[in-house]
Write an enzyme that holds these catalytic residues in place. Structure first.
Site, PDB file in Angstrom:
ATOM      1  N   GLU A 166      41.952  45.162  37.511  1.00 49.39           N
ATOM      2  CA  GLU A 166      42.052  46.541  37.893  1.00 49.39           C
ATOM      3  C   GLU A 166      43.631  47.062  37.768  1.00 49.39           C
ATOM      4  O   GLU A 166      44.081  47.405  38.888  1.00 49.39           O
ATOM      5  CB  GLU A 166      41.363  47.036  39.157  1.00 49.39           C
ATOM      6  CG  GLU A 166      39.859  46.731  39.078  1.00 49.39           C
ATOM      7  CD  GLU A 166      39.193  47.495  40.103  1.00 49.39           C
ATOM      8  OE1 GLU A 166      39.745  47.985  41.075  1.00 49.39           O
ATOM      9  OE2 GLU A 166      37.813  47.720  40.081  1.00 49.39           O
ATOM     10  N   GLU A 353      32.322  44.004  37.627  1.00 50.24           N
ATOM     11  CA  GLU A 353      31.959  44.329  39.069  1.00 50.24           C
ATOM     12  C   GLU A 353      31.075  45.685  38.934  1.00 50.24           C
ATOM     13  O   GLU A 353      31.599  46.766  38.317  1.00 50.24           O
ATOM     14  CB  GLU A 353      33.326  44.756  39.921  1.00 50.24           C
ATOM     15  CG  GLU A 353      33.971  43.508  40.391  1.00 50.24           C
ATOM     16  CD  GLU A 353      35.195  43.927  41.171  1.00 50.24           C
ATOM     17  OE1 GLU A 353      35.315  44.880  41.794  1.00 50.24           O
ATOM     18  OE2 GLU A 353      36.356  43.389  41.119  1.00 50.24           O
TER      19      GLU A 353
END
Ligand code: 8P2
Length: 448
Positions: A166, A353
C-alpha cells in the site's frame, strides 16, 4: 456442487503484517521502527496502544501456523520486519532476525502452506527515518540491500514476494494526511515518498531478477472504487481525481511507466512536482509477475469546490458500514478489478487483502458469532467468482486478517481478524467467519 464454485487451483490465504502481530519489539536484536516511535507519541494511537506485545506471534507463530493449517489455506501472507534484519536499516546484519523468519517459513512449508512475503509493510527502521526516511533517496539503496538479503536467505523456499504494501498509505496517509507513522502533513513530501518507494520497488525487482531467484515478485496497491454521483462532467472529473489518487497514481507508473498527466497537472496546480530523475520511470515499470490488490471499500462523490485535495465530496448513498465507518461495497471489487484488467492487461491479480472490522464479542463458550463479517466475505467472494467467470485473471484471495491485531492508529479497538485475539491472555479463538472460510476452502465454494 456449490452454486459458487472456485477453480481447484485458486489460492486461498490469509494475511498479516510484522508490526501488527509479532510483538517482541526489543527482542533478539530488533531495532526500533517508525511505528515504535509513532505509537509512543502521545495522541497518535487510540488508548496509547503500541505493538510492543501485539499478538505475541514472535513467540506463538507455531500456534498461528496450526490455525492456518486447520483453516485449510494454501498460502499465508506475512511481512518481514526490516528492523529485525538490519536494526539500523543498513549496517550490520542481525542473524537472529533471519533465524526467526527461517523458522516461520520452514514451519509453513512443513504444514503445506506457501509463504507469501511482504518486504515492506510500514515498519521502516527509525534510524533511516532519522536520515530523512523515504524522502531520502539513499533509503532506496538500503531497501534493496535488505531485499537482497531476504532473497538470498529465503529464495527458493519463498515463491511469492511482495515489495511494498500500500504505497498510498506509506506516502499520502503517512506524510500528507499524517494519520500514520511518521505523521507528516506535507503534500510535496508525500509525492516524493510515493515516487521514491516506487523506485525502490523497481530496484528490488531488478535485484530479484539479477539474483536469478526462483518464484514470483509483485507489489500491492490499495485500490478504491469511487464513482461519480451524477453524470455531470464536473462530478465525473472530481470522482475520477479522487479515485486516481489511490489507483492510477500508483498503477500507471507500475504498468505504463508514467504518471497520469491529469493528476500531475492537478498537483502542479497545488505547487507540487514529482521528483523524477533520469531512468526512474523505467525502473518503476520493471515487469512484475502479479499485482496484489488490497480492496476494502468504495463510494460515490461529486464536485464541490474547495472540498479536500480534489474538489470532491463523498455522497452517502445508504451503504451498510463497517466499524471503521467504511462502505460495504462488494460490487466495487468487481468494478475495480475489471478496471485493472481493462486498463493494464492480463497481469495476474491476487487480492492480497480484503476483510472487515466489526465489534466482536467473545462468548462464555469461546465463540464469536461475527455474522456481519462472514456476510462481508460472502458478498466479496461472490464478486471474486464473477470476476473469474468474466475472464479477469484473479488467481487468489488473502483474507485480512488471520488474527485481530494492532490496527495502526486505531490500536486494538478495531478487530479485523477471523480469529479473535484475547489481548489479556493472548489466546486465539476462531470466529464464525473462520469457519465460513474454512468451509469455502474445503468445498471450493459455497451456496450463494
Ligand atoms: N485499516 N485497515 C485494515 C488493513 C490494515 O490492517 C493493513 O495493515 C493494511 O495493509 C490495509 O489497511 C488495511
Amino acid at each position: 456442487m456449490a452454486s459458487i464454485q472456485f477453480p481447484k487451483d485458486f489460492v486461498w490465504g490469509t494475511a498479516t503484517a510484522s508490526y501488527q502481530i509479532e510483538g517482541a519489539y526489543n527482542e533478539d536484536g530488533r531495532g526500533m521502527s517508525i511505528w515504535d516511535t509513532f505509537s509512543r507519541t502521545p495522541g497518535k494511537v487510540v488508548n496509547g496502544d503500541t505493538g510492543d506485545i501485539a499478538c505475541d506471534s514472535y513467540h506463538r507463530y507455531e500456534e498461528d501456523i496450526a490455525l492456518l493449517k486447520n483453516l485449510g489455506v494454501k498460502a499465508y501472507r506475512f511481512s518481514i520486519a526490516w528492523p529485525r534484519i538490519y536494526p539500523d536499516g543498513d549496517g550490520e546484519l542481525n542473524q537472529k532476525g533471519l533465524d526467526y523468519y527461517a523458522k516461520v517459513i520452514d514451519g509453513l512449508l512443513a504444514a503445506g502452506i506457501e509463504p507469501c512475503v511482504t518486504l515492506y509493510h510500514w515498519d521502516l527502521p527509525q534510524a533511516l527515518q532519522d536520515k530523512g526516511g523515504w524522502d531520502n533517496r539513499d533509503t532506496i539503496r538500503a531497501f534493496v540491500r535488505y531485499a537482497e538479503t531476504a532473497f538470498k536467505a529465503f529464495g527458493g523456499k519463498v515463491k511469492q514476494w511482495i515489495t511494498f504494501n500500500e504505497t498510498w498509505c506509506v506516502s499520502f496517509l503517512s506524510n500528507y494526511i499524517g494519520a500514520h507513522a511518521p505523521g507528516n502533513t506535507d503534500l510535496q513530501l508525500a509525492v516524493n515518498v510515493a515516487h521514491n518507494c516506487m523506485v525502490a520497488h523497481g530496484e528490488a525487482v531488478k535485484a530479484f531478477r539479477a539474483l536469478g531467484i526462483s518464484g514470483e515478485i509483485g507489489t500491492t496497491h490499495n485500490l478504491y472504487w469511487f464513482e461519480p454521483y451524477t453524470t455531470k462532467p464536473e462530478d465525473v472529473a472530481a470522482a475520477h481525481r479522487n479515485r486516481a489518487y489511490n489507483n492510477e497514481w500508483f498503477m500507471d507508473p507500475t504498468f505504463k511507466g508514467q504518471y497520469p498527466q491529469f493528476m500531475v497537472d492537478w498537483f502542479k496546480g497545488k505547487g507540487v512536482e514529482v521528483p523524477i530523475q533520469p531512468g526512474d520511470m523505467e525502473t518503476i515499470a520493471q515487469p512484475i509477475d502479479f499485482i496484489g490488490v488490497n480492496f476494502y471499500s468504495g463510494g460515490f462523490g461529486r464536485y464541490k469546490e474547495g472540498e479536500g485535495l480534489f474538489d470532491c465530496e463523498e455522497v452517502q448513498v445508504g451503504f451498510d458500514k463497517t466499524f471503521m465507518d467504511w462502505n460495504v461495497y462488494a460490487e466495487g471489487l468487481y468494478k475495480v478489478l475489471s478496471w485493472v484488467h481493462e486498463e493494464y492487461g492480463d497481469v495476474p491479480i491476487y487480492i492480497t487483502e480484503n476483510g472487515a472490522c466489526y465489534e466482536d464479542e467473545l462468548t462464555q463458550e469461546g465463540r464469536v458469532h461475527d455474522a456481519k463479517r462472514a456476510d462481508y466475505f460472502k458478498k466479496h467472494f461472490i464478486q471474486c467468482h464473477r470476476l473469474i467467470e468474466s475472464g479477469v485473471p484473479l488467481k487468489g484471495y488473502f483474507a485480512w486478517s488471520l488474527l485481530d491485531n494492532f490496527e495502526w492508529a486505531e490500536g486494538y479497538v478495531k478487530r479485523f481478524g477471523i480469529v479473535y485475539t484475547d489481548y489479556k491472555t493472548l489466546k486465539r479463538y476462531p470466529k464464525d467467519s473462520y469457519r465460513f472460510i474454512q468451509s469455502v476452502i474445503e468445498n471450493d465454494g459455497f451456496e450463494a
